[in-house]
Design a protein around this motif. Sequence first.
Motif, mmCIF file in Angstrom:
data_model
loop_
_atom_site.group_PDB
_atom_site.id
_atom_site.type_symbol
_atom_site.label_atom_id
_atom_site.label_comp_id
_atom_site.label_asym_id
_atom_site.label_seq_id
_atom_site.Cartn_x
_atom_site.Cartn_y
_atom_site.Cartn_z
ATOM 1 N N ILE A 106 0.836 -1.205 0.000
ATOM 2 C CA ILE A 106 0.000 0.000 0.000
ATOM 3 C C ILE A 106 0.868 1.251 0.000
ATOM 4 N N SER A 107 1.962 1.228 0.753
ATOM 5 C CA SER A 107 2.857 2.384 0.806
ATOM 6 C C SER A 107 3.498 2.647 -0.550
ATOM 7 N N ARG A 108 3.923 1.590 -1.222
ATOM 8 C CA ARG A 108 4.511 1.750 -2.561
ATOM 9 C C ARG A 108 3.484 2.288 -3.547
ATOM 10 N N ALA A 139 0.798 4.102 -2.795
ATOM 11 C CA ALA A 139 0.518 5.501 -2.440
ATOM 12 C C ALA A 139 1.647 6.415 -2.893
ATOM 13 N N GLN A 140 2.877 5.962 -2.752
ATOM 14 C CA GLN A 140 4.012 6.776 -3.191
ATOM 15 C C GLN A 140 3.973 6.970 -4.709
ATOM 16 N N SER A 141 3.677 5.911 -5.437
ATOM 17 C CA SER A 141 3.631 6.039 -6.898
ATOM 18 C C SER A 141 2.458 6.915 -7.343
ATOM 19 N N THR A 142 1.382 6.903 -6.591
ATOM 20 C CA THR A 142 0.204 7.705 -6.923
ATOM 21 C C THR A 142 0.396 9.167 -6.546
ATOM 22 N N ASN A 143 0.964 9.409 -5.363
ATOM 23 C CA ASN A 143 1.091 10.772 -4.840
ATOM 24 C C ASN A 143 2.463 11.396 -5.058
ATOM 25 N N GLY A 144 3.429 10.588 -5.445
ATOM 26 C CA GLY A 144 4.765 11.112 -5.694
ATOM 27 C C GLY A 144 5.588 11.370 -4.454
ATOM 28 N N ALA A 145 5.140 10.889 -3.304
ATOM 29 C CA ALA A 145 5.884 11.103 -2.060
ATOM 30 C C ALA A 145 5.685 9.899 -1.145
ATOM 31 N N PRO A 146 6.693 9.588 -0.338
ATOM 32 C CA PRO A 146 6.529 8.497 0.632
ATOM 33 C C PRO A 146 5.478 8.852 1.675
ATOM 34 N N VAL A 147 4.959 7.835 2.342
ATOM 35 C CA VAL A 147 3.852 8.023 3.276
ATOM 36 C C VAL A 147 4.315 8.033 4.730
ATOM 37 N N ALA A 148 3.506 8.641 5.556
ATOM 38 C CA ALA A 148 3.668 8.591 7.008
ATOM 39 C C ALA A 148 2.673 7.558 7.523
ATOM 40 N N ILE A 149 3.130 6.696 8.394
ATOM 41 C CA ILE A 149 2.274 5.643 8.938
ATOM 42 C C ILE A 149 2.050 5.875 10.426
ATOM 43 N N ALA A 150 0.795 5.764 10.842
ATOM 44 C CA ALA A 150 0.438 5.811 12.258
ATOM 45 C C ALA A 150 -0.170 4.456 12.618
ATOM 46 N N ALA A 151 0.251 3.901 13.737
ATOM 47 C CA ALA A 151 -0.243 2.603 14.188
ATOM 48 C C ALA A 151 -0.629 2.713 15.658
ATOM 49 N N PHE A 152 -1.691 1.997 16.023
ATOM 50 C CA PHE A 152 -2.222 2.080 17.376
ATOM 51 C C PHE A 152 -2.276 0.697 18.003
#
Length: 136
Positions: A18-20, A22-35
């Motif tokens: 999903i991160s890859r 999102a990066q390819s779609t948005n052009g930037a790496p993602v920030a992940i929050a986990a709970f």
Amino acid sequence: AAVGDRPLGQQAGQIIGISRWAQSTNGAPVAIAAFGPRTSLIALVASSLEPRAIASLELHDSFGSLKEIIEQDWTVNQAPEMFCFGLLDAVDIRHLTALTSPRPVTFNHASARLQKELSGLQPLFDGRGGKLELKP
């Protein structure tokens, strides 16, 4: 249900995928929050394996050590992804956090155990231009 694969590996792989995407779609790496300790471990494993598509981690209520699974007497039925054979022999939360450096990692609601286990990692992050935050 994991068809012979480790649930932790499958779930970390899903986050990486999903991160890859999102990066390819948005052009930037993602920030992940986990709970919680379960998703925090999954996110930490994913981040340690994927340095390009994951920009930062914000973890809430993470375990300080995988040993806490044993100490708290969890069972495989409660948290199957936490029971990854041989993982604790190879790495712990401290090691996975170090592998995420220099990307920013924030631990919210950091227990005394977590603060103790991660003591000494700050210079690693500072030396690489990263940021490690342990917020009580």
